[in-house]
Design a protein around this motif. Structure first.
Motif, PDB file in Angstrom:
ATOM      1  N   TRP A  59       0.812  -1.222   0.000  1.00  0.00           N
ATOM      2  CA  TRP A  59       0.000   0.000   0.000  1.00  0.00           C
ATOM      3  C   TRP A  59       0.847   1.276   0.000  1.00  0.00           C
ATOM      4  O   TRP A  59       0.384   2.333  -0.427  1.00  0.00           O
ATOM      5  N   GLU A  60       2.088   1.195   0.498  1.00  0.00           N
ATOM      6  CA  GLU A  60       2.928   2.406   0.501  1.00  0.00           C
ATOM      7  C   GLU A  60       3.219   2.875  -0.927  1.00  0.00           C
ATOM      8  O   GLU A  60       3.657   4.010  -1.136  1.00  0.00           O
ATOM      9  N   LYS A  61       2.957   2.011  -1.909  1.00  0.00           N
ATOM     10  CA  LYS A  61       3.169   2.401  -3.317  1.00  0.00           C
ATOM     11  C   LYS A  61       1.873   2.874  -3.984  1.00  0.00           C
ATOM     12  O   LYS A  61       1.837   3.099  -5.188  1.00  0.00           O
ATOM     13  N   VAL A  62       0.824   2.991  -3.191  1.00  0.00           N
ATOM     14  CA  VAL A  62      -0.484   3.367  -3.750  1.00  0.00           C
ATOM     15  C   VAL A  62      -0.847   4.790  -3.314  1.00  0.00           C
ATOM     16  O   VAL A  62      -0.783   5.120  -2.129  1.00  0.00           O
ATOM     17  N   THR A  63      -1.230   5.613  -4.287  1.00  0.00           N
ATOM     18  CA  THR A  63      -1.778   6.945  -3.989  1.00  0.00           C
ATOM     19  C   THR A  63      -3.293   6.870  -4.142  1.00  0.00           C
ATOM     20  O   THR A  63      -3.797   6.431  -5.177  1.00  0.00           O
ATOM     21  N   VAL A  64      -3.982   7.322  -3.093  1.00  0.00           N
ATOM     22  CA  VAL A  64      -5.451   7.297  -3.084  1.00  0.00           C
ATOM     23  C   VAL A  64      -5.959   8.733  -3.116  1.00  0.00           C
ATOM     24  O   VAL A  64      -5.439   9.605  -2.414  1.00  0.00           O
ATOM     25  N   THR A  65      -6.955   8.975  -3.937  1.00  0.00           N
ATOM     26  CA  THR A  65      -7.640  10.260  -3.894  1.00  0.00           C
ATOM     27  C   THR A  65      -9.133  10.028  -4.079  1.00  0.00           C
ATOM     28  O   THR A  65      -9.586   8.882  -4.203  1.00  0.00           O
ATOM     29  N   LEU A  66      -9.889  11.134  -4.052  1.00  0.00           N
ATOM     30  CA  LEU A  66     -11.349  11.045  -4.176  1.00  0.00           C
ATOM     31  C   LEU A  66     -11.796  11.467  -5.570  1.00  0.00           C
ATOM     32  O   LEU A  66     -11.278  12.443  -6.119  1.00  0.00           O
ATOM     33  N   VAL A  67     -12.750  10.747  -6.113  1.00  0.00           N
ATOM     34  CA  VAL A  67     -13.396  11.158  -7.362  1.00  0.00           C
ATOM     35  C   VAL A  67     -14.074  12.513  -7.160  1.00  0.00           C
ATOM     36  O   VAL A  67     -14.037  13.376  -8.028  1.00  0.00           O
ATOM     37  N   ASP A  68     -14.683  12.688  -5.970  1.00  0.00           N
ATOM     38  CA  ASP A  68     -15.357  13.955  -5.670  1.00  0.00           C
ATOM     39  C   ASP A  68     -15.444  14.144  -4.165  1.00  0.00           C
ATOM     40  O   ASP A  68     -15.303  13.187  -3.400  1.00  0.00           O
ATOM     41  N   GLU A  69     -15.673  15.388  -3.776  1.00  0.00           N
ATOM     42  CA  GLU A  69     -15.734  15.722  -2.348  1.00  0.00           C
ATOM     43  C   GLU A  69     -16.791  16.790  -2.099  1.00  0.00           C
ATOM     44  O   GLU A  69     -17.060  17.639  -2.959  1.00  0.00           O
ATOM     45  N   ARG A  70     -17.395  16.690  -0.933  1.00  0.00           N
ATOM     46  CA  ARG A  70     -18.302  17.764  -0.483  1.00  0.00           C
ATOM     47  C   ARG A  70     -17.440  18.836   0.177  1.00  0.00           C
ATOM     48  O   ARG A  70     -16.475  18.492   0.868  1.00  0.00           O
ATOM     49  N   PHE A  71     -17.795  20.101  -0.022  1.00  0.00           N
ATOM     50  CA  PHE A  71     -16.943  21.170   0.507  1.00  0.00           C
ATOM     51  C   PHE A  71     -17.237  21.385   1.980  1.00  0.00           C
ATOM     52  O   PHE A  71     -17.828  22.376   2.405  1.00  0.00           O
ATOM     53  N   VAL A  72     -16.794  20.414   2.767  1.00  0.00           N
ATOM     54  CA  VAL A  72     -16.945  20.434   4.229  1.00  0.00           C
ATOM     55  C   VAL A  72     -15.631  19.929   4.825  1.00  0.00           C
ATOM     56  O   VAL A  72     -14.916  19.157   4.171  1.00  0.00           O
ATOM     57  N   PRO A  73     -15.316  20.327   6.068  1.00  0.00           N
ATOM     58  CA  PRO A  73     -14.061  19.864   6.675  1.00  0.00           C
ATOM     59  C   PRO A  73     -14.077  18.350   6.898  1.00  0.00           C
ATOM     60  O   PRO A  73     -15.149  17.748   6.997  1.00  0.00           O
ATOM     61  N   PRO A  74     -12.892  17.754   6.979  1.00  0.00           N
ATOM     62  CA  PRO A  74     -12.807  16.297   7.096  1.00  0.00           C
ATOM     63  C   PRO A  74     -13.472  15.727   8.354  1.00  0.00           C
ATOM     64  O   PRO A  74     -13.770  14.536   8.402  1.00  0.00           O
ATOM     65  N   GLU A  75     -13.723  16.591   9.353  1.00  0.00           N
ATOM     66  CA  GLU A  75     -14.384  16.102  10.580  1.00  0.00           C
ATOM     67  C   GLU A  75     -15.884  15.910  10.363  1.00  0.00           C
ATOM     68  O   GLU A  75     -16.562  15.267  11.172  1.00  0.00           O
ATOM     69  N   SER A  76     -16.417  16.484   9.313  1.00  0.00           N
ATOM     70  CA  SER A  76     -17.867  16.442   9.090  1.00  0.00           C
ATOM     71  C   SER A  76     -18.337  15.033   8.693  1.00  0.00           C
ATOM     72  O   SER A  76     -17.648  14.322   7.964  1.00  0.00           O
ATOM     73  N   ASP A  77     -19.542  14.669   9.159  1.00  0.00           N
ATOM     74  CA  ASP A  77     -20.152  13.394   8.745  1.00  0.00           C
ATOM     75  C   ASP A  77     -20.407  13.358   7.246  1.00  0.00           C
ATOM     76  O   ASP A  77     -20.599  12.301   6.676  1.00  0.00           O
ATOM     77  N   ARG A  78     -20.482  14.525   6.626  1.00  0.00           N
ATOM     78  CA  ARG A  78     -20.766  14.608   5.188  1.00  0.00           C
ATOM     79  C   ARG A  78     -19.496  14.477   4.345  1.00  0.00           C
ATOM     80  O   ARG A  78     -19.573  14.378   3.126  1.00  0.00           O
ATOM     81  N   SER A  79     -18.329  14.478   4.991  1.00  0.00           N
ATOM     82  CA  SER A  79     -17.067  14.494   4.257  1.00  0.00           C
ATOM     83  C   SER A  79     -16.735  13.105   3.694  1.00  0.00           C
ATOM     84  O   SER A  79     -16.739  12.100   4.415  1.00  0.00           O
ATOM     85  N   ASN A  80     -16.423  13.069   2.402  1.00  0.00           N
ATOM     86  CA  ASN A  80     -15.974  11.801   1.817  1.00  0.00           C
ATOM     87  C   ASN A  80     -14.595  11.416   2.357  1.00  0.00           C
ATOM     88  O   ASN A  80     -14.297  10.225   2.504  1.00  0.00           O
ATOM     89  N   HIS A  81     -13.762  12.411   2.658  1.00  0.00           N
ATOM     90  CA  HIS A  81     -12.462  12.154   3.305  1.00  0.00           C
ATOM     91  C   HIS A  81     -12.679  11.406   4.630  1.00  0.00           C
ATOM     92  O   HIS A  81     -11.999  10.423   4.930  1.00  0.00           O
ATOM     93  N   ASN A  82     -13.643  11.894   5.404  1.00  0.00           N
ATOM     94  CA  ASN A  82     -13.968  11.267   6.690  1.00  0.00           C
ATOM     95  C   ASN A  82     -14.329   9.782   6.492  1.00  0.00           C
ATOM     96  O   ASN A  82     -13.866   8.894   7.224  1.00  0.00           O
ATOM     97  N   LEU A  83     -15.124   9.519   5.462  1.00  0.00           N
ATOM     98  CA  LEU A  83     -15.533   8.139   5.156  1.00  0.00           C
ATOM     99  C   LEU A  83     -14.317   7.269   4.843  1.00  0.00           C
ATOM    100  O   LEU A  83     -14.192   6.134   5.333  1.00  0.00           O
ATOM    101  N   LEU A  84     -13.404   7.803   4.052  1.00  0.00           N
ATOM    102  CA  LEU A  84     -12.208   7.036   3.697  1.00  0.00           C
ATOM    103  C   LEU A  84     -11.339   6.780   4.922  1.00  0.00           C
ATOM    104  O   LEU A  84     -10.813   5.670   5.101  1.00  0.00           O
ATOM    105  N   ALA A  85     -11.183   7.837   5.741  1.00  0.00           N
ATOM    106  CA  ALA A  85     -10.329   7.685   6.932  1.00  0.00           C
ATOM    107  C   ALA A  85     -10.871   6.563   7.821  1.00  0.00           C
ATOM    108  O   ALA A  85     -10.102   5.772   8.378  1.00  0.00           O
ATOM    109  N   ALA A  86     -12.179   6.466   7.921  1.00  0.00           N
ATOM    110  CA  ALA A  86     -12.778   5.469   8.809  1.00  0.00           C
ATOM    111  C   ALA A  86     -12.790   4.071   8.205  1.00  0.00           C
ATOM    112  O   ALA A  86     -12.679   3.071   8.927  1.00  0.00           O
ATOM    113  N   HIS A  87     -12.941   3.966   6.898  1.00  0.00           N
ATOM    114  CA  HIS A  87     -13.209   2.647   6.314  1.00  0.00           C
ATOM    115  C   HIS A  87     -12.174   2.140   5.323  1.00  0.00           C
ATOM    116  O   HIS A  87     -12.070   0.935   5.111  1.00  0.00           O
ATOM    117  N   LEU A  88     -11.424   3.038   4.673  1.00  0.00           N
ATOM    118  CA  LEU A  88     -10.443   2.554   3.682  1.00  0.00           C
ATOM    119  C   LEU A  88      -9.003   2.734   4.142  1.00  0.00           C
ATOM    120  O   LEU A  88      -8.201   1.807   4.030  1.00  0.00           O
TER     121      LEU A  88
END
Ligand SMILES: O=C1O[C@H](COP(=O)(O)O)[C@@H](O)[C@H](O)[C@H]1O
Length: 231
Positions: A59-88
């Motif tokens: 995995w250290e050779k893998v770069t992950v990004t988002l197809v799209d994001e909601r314009f909210v901070p990563p702490e928000s329940d609506r944040s796709n970043h937040n979802l990735l941090a918790a599950h991926l």
């Protein structure tokens, strides 16, 4: 061109999609020494993310990004970043490098410029891009009625991240352009439930892309679209 993969359960889908993604990332690492993965957010991918996160990859050779994001901070329940941090970005996949689209203290437009700059270092095309779809026929943040939809769907547009505001999008959105997604080496659409299957069937009928932007992916992707569905 598309291939439709149907599964009896959501776990069976998650296993098969994680296998396919792990295979594509492994092939990319073998060919180029690194791999890129762009994933969607929303509610659908949790089980797939949890399954993929345990796959034994470098995995250290893998770069992950988002197809799209909601314009909210990563702490928000609506944040796709937040979802990735918790599950991926956990388990074995915690070693991956993550490139976010959201930038604090900036307008959405400034964040899109920064995100375009920061993600242009990721190899093109993406090795893997996983799309989702809403019941209104949006994919990525290509929403019907989006203020910037024409540019976002323009195959000739500069690859990168743009903003979209739309009546049903909630907050402003940041999204990769269609031009940056349509040639991913492995391009998948992950949908679940009977309703989304009906929406996909409706999108296959003739009609305007602006009404159901998933049509752009169905009609104009450069890579065969692998559709993963479970009830
Ligand atoms: O807002 C979004 O919605 C779509 C679909 O989400 P789901 O909750 O119906 O699975 C998602 O693909 C996109 O990344 C997200 O920003």
């Amino acid at each position: 061109m598309e291939h439709f993969h149907s599964f009896e359960t959501r776990q069976a889908l998650a296993d098969a999609l994680a296998d396919a993604v792990a295979g594509a990332l492994t092939a990319a690492i073998k060919a180029r020494g690194r791999a890129s993965l762009a994933v969607s957010g929303g509610s659908t991918p949790k089980l797939f993310f949890a399954t993929l996160s345990t796959r034994p990859l470098p995995w250290e050779k893998v770069t992950v990004t988002l197809v799209d994001e909601r314009f909210v901070p990563p702490e928000s329940d609506r944040s796709n970043h937040n979802l990735l941090a918790a599950h991926l970005l956990t388990n074995a996949a915690a070693k991956a490098r993550f490139v976010p689209l959201y930038h604090a203290g900036r307008t959405a437009e400034e964040a899109a410029v920064l995100a375009s700059r920061e993600t242009c270092g990721i190899d093109e095309p993406f090795d893997v891009a996983i799309l989702g779809m809403g019941t209104d026929g949006h994919t990525a943040s290509f929403f019907p009625g989006g203020d910037n939809l024409a540019e976002a769907l323009d195959a000739a547009a500069t690859r990168g991240v743009v903003t979209i505001r739309a009546p049903d999008a909630g907050e402003p959105r940041l999204t990769f352009t269609f031009s940056a997604l349509r040639d991913a080496r492995f391009l998948a659409l992950h949908i679940e439930g009977e309703e989304k299957k009906r929406v996909l069937e409706a999108a296959r009928a003739e009609g305007r892309e602006e009404d159901m932007p998933i049509r752009a992916v169905l009609n104009r992707s450069l890579t065969p679209l692998e559709i993963f569905w479970a009830p």
